[in-house]
Design a protein around this motif. Sequence first.
Motif, PDB file in Angstrom:
ATOM      1  N   LEU A 253      39.886  48.120  39.254  1.00 21.30           N
ATOM      2  CA  LEU A 253      40.143  47.172  38.178  1.00 21.30           C
ATOM      3  C   LEU A 253      40.700  47.897  36.959  1.00 21.30           C
ATOM      4  O   LEU A 253      40.190  48.970  36.592  1.00 21.30           O
ATOM      5  CB  LEU A 253      38.843  46.462  37.795  1.00 21.30           C
ATOM      6  CG  LEU A 253      38.095  45.752  38.918  1.00 21.30           C
ATOM      7  CD1 LEU A 253      36.744  45.235  38.420  1.00 21.30           C
ATOM      8  CD2 LEU A 253      38.922  44.605  39.473  1.00 21.30           C
TER       9      LEU A 253
ATOM     10  N   ALA B 147      43.520  43.654  39.436  1.00 18.47           N
ATOM     11  CA  ALA B 147      42.754  44.193  40.555  1.00 18.47           C
ATOM     12  C   ALA B 147      43.683  44.688  41.660  1.00 18.47           C
ATOM     13  O   ALA B 147      44.777  44.145  41.856  1.00 18.47           O
ATOM     14  CB  ALA B 147      41.821  43.128  41.111  1.00 18.47           C
TER      15      ALA B 147
ATOM     16  N   ILE C 116      40.569  38.950  44.275  1.00 15.52           N
ATOM     17  CA  ILE C 116      39.486  38.643  43.342  1.00 15.52           C
ATOM     18  C   ILE C 116      38.953  37.248  43.613  1.00 15.52           C
ATOM     19  O   ILE C 116      38.461  36.582  42.721  1.00 15.52           O
ATOM     20  CB  ILE C 116      39.932  38.785  41.865  1.00 15.52           C
ATOM     21  CG1 ILE C 116      41.101  37.837  41.560  1.00 15.52           C
ATOM     22  CG2 ILE C 116      40.316  40.223  41.561  1.00 15.52           C
ATOM     23  CD1 ILE C 116      41.365  37.699  40.077  1.00 15.52           C
TER      24      ILE C 116
ATOM     25  N   MET D 192      33.904  36.922  39.523  1.00 15.35           N
ATOM     26  CA  MET D 192      34.290  38.007  38.630  1.00 15.35           C
ATOM     27  C   MET D 192      33.650  37.782  37.270  1.00 15.35           C
ATOM     28  O   MET D 192      33.341  36.645  36.895  1.00 15.35           O
ATOM     29  CB  MET D 192      35.814  38.060  38.488  1.00 15.35           C
ATOM     30  CG  MET D 192      36.561  38.344  39.786  1.00 15.35           C
ATOM     31  SD  MET D 192      36.334  40.038  40.364  1.00 15.35           S
ATOM     32  CE  MET D 192      37.215  40.959  39.088  1.00 15.35           C
TER      33      MET D 192
ATOM     34  N   SER E 286      31.577  34.513  33.353  1.00 11.42           N
ATOM     35  CA  SER E 286      31.782  34.654  34.791  1.00 11.42           C
ATOM     36  C   SER E 286      32.614  33.502  35.301  1.00 11.42           C
ATOM     37  O   SER E 286      32.583  32.401  34.736  1.00 11.42           O
ATOM     38  CB  SER E 286      30.446  34.675  35.529  1.00 11.42           C
ATOM     39  OG  SER E 286      29.663  35.779  35.160  1.00 11.42           O
TER      40      SER E 286
ATOM     41  N   LYS F 208      41.401  32.969  36.219  1.00 11.81           N
ATOM     42  CA  LYS F 208      41.946  33.957  37.137  1.00 11.81           C
ATOM     43  C   LYS F 208      43.138  33.380  37.868  1.00 11.81           C
ATOM     44  O   LYS F 208      43.269  32.163  38.021  1.00 11.81           O
ATOM     45  CB  LYS F 208      40.888  34.437  38.130  1.00 11.81           C
ATOM     46  CG  LYS F 208      40.299  33.359  39.006  1.00 11.81           C
ATOM     47  CD  LYS F 208      39.261  33.966  39.959  1.00 11.81           C
ATOM     48  CE  LYS F 208      38.635  32.895  40.824  1.00 11.81           C
ATOM     49  NZ  LYS F 208      37.735  33.461  41.851  1.00 11.81           N
TER      50      LYS F 208
ATOM     51  N   LEU G  23      42.392  38.715  36.539  1.00 14.23           N
ATOM     52  CA  LEU G  23      41.373  37.978  35.795  1.00 14.23           C
ATOM     53  C   LEU G  23      41.764  38.006  34.325  1.00 14.23           C
ATOM     54  O   LEU G  23      42.324  39.004  33.847  1.00 14.23           O
ATOM     55  CB  LEU G  23      40.021  38.667  35.991  1.00 14.23           C
ATOM     56  CG  LEU G  23      38.817  38.142  35.229  1.00 14.23           C
ATOM     57  CD1 LEU G  23      38.360  36.812  35.823  1.00 14.23           C
ATOM     58  CD2 LEU G  23      37.675  39.167  35.274  1.00 14.23           C
TER      59      LEU G  23
ATOM     60  N   CYS H 273      35.799  44.320  32.754  1.00 16.14           N
ATOM     61  CA  CYS H 273      35.673  43.369  33.847  1.00 16.14           C
ATOM     62  C   CYS H 273      34.847  44.026  34.958  1.00 16.14           C
ATOM     63  O   CYS H 273      34.814  45.254  35.088  1.00 16.14           O
ATOM     64  CB  CYS H 273      37.025  42.899  34.359  1.00 16.14           C
ATOM     65  SG  CYS H 273      38.149  44.188  34.928  1.00 16.14           S
ATOM     66  N   ARG H 274      34.187  43.167  35.716  1.00 18.19           N
ATOM     67  CA  ARG H 274      33.357  43.646  36.829  1.00 18.19           C
ATOM     68  C   ARG H 274      33.549  42.725  38.020  1.00 18.19           C
ATOM     69  O   ARG H 274      33.616  41.509  37.890  1.00 18.19           O
ATOM     70  CB  ARG H 274      31.881  43.666  36.432  1.00 18.19           C
ATOM     71  CG  ARG H 274      30.966  44.221  37.521  1.00 18.19           C
ATOM     72  CD  ARG H 274      29.531  44.328  37.066  1.00 18.19           C
ATOM     73  NE  ARG H 274      28.829  43.059  37.101  1.00 18.19           N
ATOM     74  CZ  ARG H 274      28.200  42.560  38.153  1.00 18.19           C
ATOM     75  NH1 ARG H 274      28.200  43.227  39.297  1.00 18.19           N
ATOM     76  NH2 ARG H 274      27.555  41.418  38.069  1.00 18.19           N
ATOM     77  N   SER H 275      33.637  43.348  39.192  1.00 21.10           N
ATOM     78  CA  SER H 275      33.833  42.555  40.406  1.00 21.10           C
ATOM     79  C   SER H 275      32.494  42.099  40.950  1.00 21.10           C
ATOM     80  O   SER H 275      31.429  42.538  40.522  1.00 21.10           O
ATOM     81  CB  SER H 275      34.564  43.383  41.458  1.00 21.10           C
ATOM     82  OG  SER H 275      33.720  44.420  41.933  1.00 21.10           O
ATOM     83  N   TRP H 276      32.550  41.207  41.927  1.00 22.55           N
ATOM     84  CA  TRP H 276      31.357  40.668  42.573  1.00 22.55           C
ATOM     85  C   TRP H 276      30.497  41.748  43.213  1.00 22.55           C
ATOM     86  O   TRP H 276      29.289  41.569  43.369  1.00 22.55           O
ATOM     87  CB  TRP H 276      31.779  39.662  43.647  1.00 22.55           C
ATOM     88  CG  TRP H 276      32.479  40.332  44.801  1.00 22.55           C
ATOM     89  CD1 TRP H 276      31.945  40.741  45.988  1.00 22.55           C
ATOM     90  CD2 TRP H 276      33.857  40.719  44.843  1.00 22.55           C
ATOM     91  NE1 TRP H 276      32.909  41.339  46.753  1.00 22.55           N
ATOM     92  CE2 TRP H 276      34.089  41.333  46.089  1.00 22.55           C
ATOM     93  CE3 TRP H 276      34.924  40.582  43.943  1.00 22.55           C
ATOM     94  CZ2 TRP H 276      35.353  41.807  46.451  1.00 22.55           C
ATOM     95  CZ3 TRP H 276      36.168  41.055  44.312  1.00 22.55           C
ATOM     96  CH2 TRP H 276      36.367  41.663  45.552  1.00 22.55           C
TER      97      TRP H 276
END
Length: 110
Positions: A4, A24, A28, A32, A48, A69, A76, A93-96
């Motif tokens: 990311l 990403a 995604i 996210m 989120s 997104k 995102l 940002c952070r992914s699942w």
Amino acid sequence: QVQLVESGGGLVQPGGSLRLSCAASGSIFNTMHWYRQTPGKDREWVASISSYSATNYADSVKGRFTISKDNAKNTLYLQMNSLKPEDTAVYFCRSWNGVWGQGTQVTVSS
């Protein structure tokens, strides 16, 4: 695993707007998140978006920030309006599955 990269941060006056992007390296489609962090404080959850684009926001940004997104672009976004000095932070940002970007600095100041 997905990588990311955030962008779009900068210096903005109070009341202004910025749009952050998180590019990403892969899909995604799953949930996210955006977080933010200021020096000496824990990272704070901001917003989120689920796989079906259901959204949730921290009370501190509700009504001012919008998470979205583009699955086709694997990107995102975080649209930030009516910015306040207390929104100053590094935004991540952070992914699942727990992958973080490197962050982008947002500074709200006159």
